[in-house]
Design a protein around this motif. Structure first.
Motif, mmCIF file in Angstrom:
data_model
loop_
_atom_site.group_PDB
_atom_site.id
_atom_site.type_symbol
_atom_site.label_atom_id
_atom_site.label_comp_id
_atom_site.label_asym_id
_atom_site.label_seq_id
_atom_site.Cartn_x
_atom_site.Cartn_y
_atom_site.Cartn_z
ATOM 1 N N GLU A 1 -0.041 12.351 -4.937
ATOM 2 C CA GLU A 1 1.267 12.270 -4.270
ATOM 3 C C GLU A 1 2.185 11.232 -4.906
ATOM 4 O O GLU A 1 3.295 11.012 -4.457
ATOM 5 C CB GLU A 1 1.106 11.934 -2.775
ATOM 6 N N GLY A 2 1.719 10.545 -5.939
ATOM 7 C CA GLY A 2 2.509 9.483 -6.564
ATOM 8 C C GLY A 2 1.817 8.143 -6.406
ATOM 9 O O GLY A 2 0.590 8.077 -6.270
ATOM 10 N N HIS A 3 2.591 7.080 -6.401
ATOM 11 C CA HIS A 3 2.019 5.733 -6.253
ATOM 12 C C HIS A 3 1.350 5.600 -4.888
ATOM 13 O O HIS A 3 1.830 6.137 -3.895
ATOM 14 C CB HIS A 3 3.101 4.666 -6.396
ATOM 15 N N ILE B 1 5.708 -1.819 -5.840
ATOM 16 C CA ILE B 1 7.045 -1.263 -5.705
ATOM 17 C C ILE B 1 7.399 -1.318 -4.226
ATOM 18 O O ILE B 1 6.587 -0.949 -3.371
ATOM 19 C CB ILE B 1 7.102 0.199 -6.198
ATOM 20 N N LEU B 2 8.599 -1.785 -3.923
ATOM 21 C CA LEU B 2 9.091 -1.829 -2.548
ATOM 22 C C LEU B 2 10.392 -1.050 -2.474
ATOM 23 O O LEU B 2 11.325 -1.307 -3.227
ATOM 24 C CB LEU B 2 9.334 -3.274 -2.106
ATOM 25 N N LEU C 1 6.002 -0.075 0.886
ATOM 26 C CA LEU C 1 5.328 -0.822 -0.175
ATOM 27 C C LEU C 1 4.302 0.080 -0.836
ATOM 28 O O LEU C 1 3.497 0.727 -0.156
ATOM 29 C CB LEU C 1 4.639 -2.064 0.408
ATOM 30 N N MET C 2 4.343 0.110 -2.184
ATOM 31 C CA MET C 2 3.393 0.930 -2.924
ATOM 32 C C MET C 2 2.786 0.115 -4.059
ATOM 33 O O MET C 2 3.426 -0.785 -4.604
ATOM 34 C CB MET C 2 4.093 2.174 -3.486
ATOM 35 N N ASP C 3 1.557 0.467 -4.413
ATOM 36 C CA ASP C 3 0.880 -0.151 -5.547
ATOM 37 C C ASP C 3 1.354 0.564 -6.804
ATOM 38 O O ASP C 3 1.163 1.770 -6.941
ATOM 39 C CB ASP C 3 -0.637 0.001 -5.380
ATOM 40 N N SER C 4 1.973 -0.149 -7.724
ATOM 41 C CA SER C 4 2.528 0.516 -8.907
ATOM 42 C C SER C 4 1.453 0.842 -9.939
ATOM 43 O O SER C 4 1.702 1.582 -10.878
ATOM 44 C CB SER C 4 3.639 -0.325 -9.544
#
Length: 163
Positions: free
Chosen positions: A154-156, A122-123, A145-148
């Motif tokens: 805390e979330g992704h 996810i960006l 940028l996150m790893d989905s």
């Protein structure tokens, strides 16, 4: 018509450089629009185009180009596998504004999904459309940028943050 308005506002800004209302109108008119920016971000991600991202960032962020290039390279290094697809996730953006005493600030953000041969990411991209107090902040202001696939308390899982 837009070009005429931009020209008129440019002339007025010469005579009234500290007018927040004129600066806000000018910055609003020169914003290319969500569709153009979203398309540019998708292309920059697909082709891992650091130069395109650097051009989109605000002047205040560009002051340290070496650091910005390294941060963008680090962000792309976090993406495992070959990028297959990049999509804008409709409805997962936001827009906010605040104003007062001649000051206007208008922000927006968009969410993208990046699919690679090995993972999904996810960006989030943040953009300053108008900032009459600090006009050098207008432009791309942040990328996250996150790893989905990996979710923490805390979330992704966050992989890279540029702001």
């Amino acid at each position: 018509m837009t070009k005429i308005l931009i020209s008129i506002l440019s002339v007025l800004l010469i005579f009234f450089p500290f007018s927040g209302t004129l600066q806000a109108a000018y910055q609003n008119l020169t914003f290319p629009g969500d569709d153009v920016i979203i398309s540019n971000i998708i292309d920059a991600v697909k082709f891992e185009d650091i130069d395109s991202f650097e051009e989109m960032f605000s002047d205040s962020k560009k002051k340290n180009t070496e650091q910005l290039s390294a941060e963008l390279q680090n962000m792309f290094n976090q993406i495992e596998g070959e990028i297959i697809n990049v999509d804008h996730i409709l409805g997962d953006g936001s827009e906010s504004s605040k104003s007062g005493m001649g000051y206007v600030e208008k922000l927006c953000s968009w969410k993208f999904e990046i699919v690679t041969t090995t993972n999904k990411y996810i960006l989030f991209a943040g953009w300053t459309i108008v900032d009459t107090l600090e006009p050098q902040n207008v432009g791309l202001s942040s990328l996250k940028l996150m790893d989905s696939e990996i979710i923490t308390s805390e979330g992704h899982k966050q992989l890279a943050l540029i702001n």
